[in-house]
Design a protein around this motif. Sequence first.
Motif, mmCIF file in Angstrom:
data_model
loop_
_atom_site.group_PDB
_atom_site.id
_atom_site.type_symbol
_atom_site.label_atom_id
_atom_site.label_comp_id
_atom_site.label_asym_id
_atom_site.label_seq_id
_atom_site.Cartn_x
_atom_site.Cartn_y
_atom_site.Cartn_z
ATOM 1 N N ARG A 118 -11.442 -9.182 -34.225
ATOM 2 C CA ARG A 118 -12.546 -9.811 -34.966
ATOM 3 C C ARG A 118 -13.841 -9.891 -34.148
ATOM 4 O O ARG A 118 -14.927 -9.819 -34.691
ATOM 5 N N ARG A 119 -13.715 -10.009 -32.834
ATOM 6 C CA ARG A 119 -14.919 -10.084 -31.990
ATOM 7 C C ARG A 119 -15.739 -8.806 -32.034
ATOM 8 O O ARG A 119 -16.922 -8.818 -31.702
ATOM 9 N N PHE A 120 -15.130 -7.708 -32.443
ATOM 10 C CA PHE A 120 -15.809 -6.420 -32.424
ATOM 11 C C PHE A 120 -15.964 -5.805 -33.811
ATOM 12 O O PHE A 120 -16.282 -4.629 -33.943
ATOM 13 N N ILE A 121 -15.762 -6.613 -34.850
ATOM 14 C CA ILE A 121 -15.788 -6.074 -36.208
ATOM 15 C C ILE A 121 -17.163 -5.509 -36.585
ATOM 16 O O ILE A 121 -17.254 -4.485 -37.245
ATOM 17 N N ALA A 122 -18.234 -6.144 -36.144
ATOM 18 C CA ALA A 122 -19.567 -5.627 -36.464
ATOM 19 C C ALA A 122 -19.790 -4.271 -35.793
ATOM 20 O O ALA A 122 -20.406 -3.380 -36.377
ATOM 21 N N TRP A 123 -19.283 -4.104 -34.581
ATOM 22 C CA TRP A 123 -19.400 -2.830 -33.871
ATOM 23 C C TRP A 123 -18.636 -1.741 -34.630
ATOM 24 O O TRP A 123 -19.135 -0.640 -34.834
ATOM 25 N N GLY A 124 -17.400 -2.080 -35.047
ATOM 26 C CA GLY A 124 -16.589 -1.118 -35.780
ATOM 27 C C GLY A 124 -17.206 -0.743 -37.116
ATOM 28 O O GLY A 124 -17.242 0.428 -37.494
ATOM 29 N N ALA A 125 -17.712 -1.744 -37.839
ATOM 30 C CA ALA A 125 -18.340 -1.475 -39.141
ATOM 31 C C ALA A 125 -19.571 -0.592 -38.973
ATOM 32 O O ALA A 125 -19.785 0.347 -39.746
ATOM 33 N N ALA A 126 -20.383 -0.869 -37.957
ATOM 34 C CA ALA A 126 -21.568 -0.042 -37.701
ATOM 35 C C ALA A 126 -21.152 1.387 -37.353
ATOM 36 O O ALA A 126 -21.765 2.353 -37.819
ATOM 37 N N GLY A 127 -20.103 1.512 -36.559
ATOM 38 C CA GLY A 127 -19.621 2.840 -36.193
ATOM 39 C C GLY A 127 -19.127 3.631 -37.392
ATOM 40 O O GLY A 127 -19.459 4.811 -37.559
ATOM 41 N N TRP A 128 -18.336 2.985 -38.253
ATOM 42 C CA TRP A 128 -17.861 3.668 -39.459
ATOM 43 C C TRP A 128 -19.028 3.996 -40.384
ATOM 44 O O TRP A 128 -19.045 5.050 -41.026
ATOM 45 N N HIS A 129 -20.007 3.129 -40.463
ATOM 46 C CA HIS A 129 -21.191 3.380 -41.288
ATOM 47 C C HIS A 129 -21.887 4.660 -40.816
ATOM 48 O O HIS A 129 -22.232 5.531 -41.624
ATOM 49 N N ILE A 130 -22.068 4.784 -39.501
ATOM 50 C CA ILE A 130 -22.687 5.980 -38.938
ATOM 51 C C ILE A 130 -21.839 7.213 -39.249
ATOM 52 O O ILE A 130 -22.368 8.262 -39.634
ATOM 53 N N CYS A 131 -20.505 7.103 -39.119
ATOM 54 C CA CYS A 131 -19.622 8.235 -39.428
ATOM 55 C C CYS A 131 -19.804 8.708 -40.865
ATOM 56 O O CYS A 131 -19.871 9.911 -41.138
ATOM 57 N N LEU A 132 -19.889 7.745 -41.774
ATOM 58 C CA LEU A 132 -20.060 8.107 -43.190
ATOM 59 C C LEU A 132 -21.443 8.680 -43.448
ATOM 60 O O LEU A 132 -21.601 9.579 -44.283
ATOM 61 N N ASP A 133 -22.463 8.209 -42.724
ATOM 62 C CA ASP A 133 -23.802 8.812 -42.835
ATOM 63 C C ASP A 133 -23.779 10.257 -42.360
ATOM 64 O O ASP A 133 -24.387 11.136 -42.978
ATOM 65 N N VAL A 134 -23.077 10.528 -41.252
ATOM 66 C CA VAL A 134 -22.955 11.892 -40.730
ATOM 67 C C VAL A 134 -22.254 12.772 -41.763
ATOM 68 O O VAL A 134 -22.688 13.903 -42.031
ATOM 69 N N LEU A 135 -21.183 12.262 -42.368
ATOM 70 C CA LEU A 135 -20.459 13.011 -43.396
ATOM 71 C C LEU A 135 -21.359 13.296 -44.591
ATOM 72 O O LEU A 135 -21.385 14.424 -45.109
ATOM 73 N N GLU A 136 -22.113 12.301 -45.034
ATOM 74 C CA GLU A 136 -23.010 12.487 -46.172
ATOM 75 C C GLU A 136 -24.032 13.579 -45.885
ATOM 76 O O GLU A 136 -24.288 14.444 -46.724
ATOM 77 N N ARG A 137 -24.613 13.575 -44.701
ATOM 78 C CA ARG A 137 -25.598 14.608 -44.342
ATOM 79 C C ARG A 137 -24.958 15.989 -44.325
ATOM 80 O O ARG A 137 -25.573 16.960 -44.758
ATOM 81 N N MET A 138 -23.733 16.067 -43.811
ATOM 82 C CA MET A 138 -23.046 17.356 -43.787
ATOM 83 C C MET A 138 -22.809 17.859 -45.205
ATOM 84 O O MET A 138 -23.072 19.019 -45.527
ATOM 85 N N LEU A 139 -22.330 16.979 -46.092
ATOM 86 C CA LEU A 139 -22.060 17.374 -47.475
ATOM 87 C C LEU A 139 -23.329 17.746 -48.230
ATOM 88 O O LEU A 139 -23.291 18.563 -49.150
ATOM 89 N N ASP A 140 -24.456 17.157 -47.835
ATOM 90 C CA ASP A 140 -25.749 17.483 -48.453
ATOM 91 C C ASP A 140 -26.371 18.749 -47.875
ATOM 92 O O ASP A 140 -27.455 19.151 -48.279
#
Length: 83
Positions: free
Chosen positions: A21-43
Amino acid sequence: RWELEAVRAGTRLTLWHSIDRRFIAWGAAGWHICLDVLERMLDGHPIGRLVGAEAMQFEGWQRLKEEYGRQFNPQANPSGSTP
């Protein structure tokens, strides 16, 4: 765990991730970036692979970490530091 669910004219992706739980914001931000990278690739505008410390240098990661920190722990220090 990844779950895909048909919704109206699309698909909902749900990601289940166990994280301290102490690192949940870090993990969420990281997954958000991963999904942004995926979106750019698909576009058709790939930016390449971003992992670990490299992802934390990506534009917007710090802002995302702070925003997720407020969502998951509204009493948290705005700097995102852990006690």
